[in-house]
Design a protein around this motif. Structure first.
Motif, short mmCIF file in Angstrom:
data_model
loop_
_atom_site.label_atom_id
_atom_site.label_comp_id
_atom_site.label_asym_id
_atom_site.label_seq_id
_atom_site.Cartn_x
_atom_site.Cartn_y
_atom_site.Cartn_z
N LEU A 16 0.82 -1.20 0.00
CA LEU A 16 0.00 0.00 0.00
C LEU A 16 0.85 1.24 0.00
O LEU A 16 1.89 1.29 0.61
N LEU A 98 -4.88 7.75 8.08
CA LEU A 98 -5.28 6.44 7.57
C LEU A 98 -6.09 5.66 8.61
O LEU A 98 -5.92 5.84 9.81
N ARG A 102 -5.20 0.03 7.73
CA ARG A 102 -4.12 0.39 6.82
C ARG A 102 -2.83 0.65 7.59
O ARG A 102 -1.74 0.31 7.14
#
Ligand SMILES: Nc1ncnc2c1ncn2[C@@H]1O[C@H](COP(=O)(O)OP(=O)(O)O)[C@@H](O)[C@H]1O
Ligand SMILES: [Mg+2]
Length: 250
Positions: A16, A98, A102
């Motif tokens: 990510l 976030l 995450r």
């Protein structure tokens, strides 16, 4: 999908957000970061509006007296705690905003941690301790073990891979912990007083191990030290006093 794929393997769902060494983007950017513990009369302002940047591939030493906010700073940067105000950007991405799911993936796949106490699992061998976080990202055992072996070799522990922590010296255990922190190829490695429990000779080996990983694998490192001569292992220095930066060299 972001620009990110970690080196040497195909992307997974852990890939990510963060692109290591994106052109011109700091590995880490801290904007007016504050952390206050408690409230009212008992409030402790451990960090008071700290700002700085760290370039990819840098190795930064954070110094300051006991209680000056070093561990608090590292915990905010490593997403182990949430700041009271201000931002932390990892490769340009504001990670303070976030979702926790995450942040968890970032901690496992993109950030590495080393603490003063080695926190190895006593019933596992050195090699098993190192590859456990790799298994947790879904990497197959064979590949995980290979990576663990590579790192242990690199840190001169190739002949200790099958030993348990109780059969290793403090310095060796800390180097196993460092290998473990590197197993998922983090972009940033945080080390909070990694030599705090070690004698001079073991400390030297641990610091040499960290600089070697920085030079050969390009990982960005922030380490806290209370030994003023350890600043020589760093390219940059941050000095904290009462939650504020009093010296930042670049
Ligand atoms: N969980 C906490 N709750 C309350 N106060 C804390 C907590 N953690 C740290 N502090 C306080 O914040 C200040 C900074 O602590 P810390 O970041 O651990 O400093 P350092 O690592 O430089 O010794 C100190 O005054 C400490 O007592
Ligand atoms: Mg501390």
């Amino acid at each position: 999908m972001s620009a990110l794929t970690r080196r040497g393997r195909s992307p997974t769902r852990n890939d990510l957000v963060v692109a290591p060494g994106s052109l011109g983007v700091p590995a880490l950017e801290v904007r007016d970061l504050s952390r206050t513990y408690g409230a009212g009369d008992v409030a402790v302002r451990a960090l008071r509006g700290v700002s700085f940047q760290v370039e990819p591939g840098d190795i930064v030493c954070i110094m300051g007296k006991s209680g000056s906010g070093k561990s608090t700073l590292l915990r905010q940067l490593g997403l182990l705690d949430a700041p009271t105000s201000g931002q932390v950007l990892l490769s340009g991405v504001d990670v303070t905003r976030l979702r926790e799911s995450r942040r968890r993936l970032l901690r496992l796949g993109h950030l590495g941690y080393v603490f003063q106490e080695y926190a190895l699992l006593p019933e596992l061998t050195a090699e098993e301790n190192v590859y456990l976080p790799s298994l947790m990202t879904g990497t197959p055992l064979r590949q995980s073990r290979l990576r663990a072996r590579e790192l242990l070799e690199m840190l001169d522990l190739g002949n200790r891979a099958r030993h348990r922590p109780s059969e290793l010296s403090g310095g060796q255990q800390q180097r196993v912990a460092i290998a473990r922190a590197m197993v998922n190829r983090p972009t940033v490695l945080f080390a909070d007083e990694p030599t705090g429990n070690l004698d001079t000779e073991s400390s030297e080996m641990v610091m040499t191990a960290l600089t070697r990983l920085n030079e050969e694998l390009g990982v960005t490192i922030l380490f806290v030290s209370h030994e003023s001569d350890e600043r020589r292992f760093a390219k940059n220095l941050i000095v904290l006093r009462d939650g504020e930066i009093v010296e930042a060299k670049s």
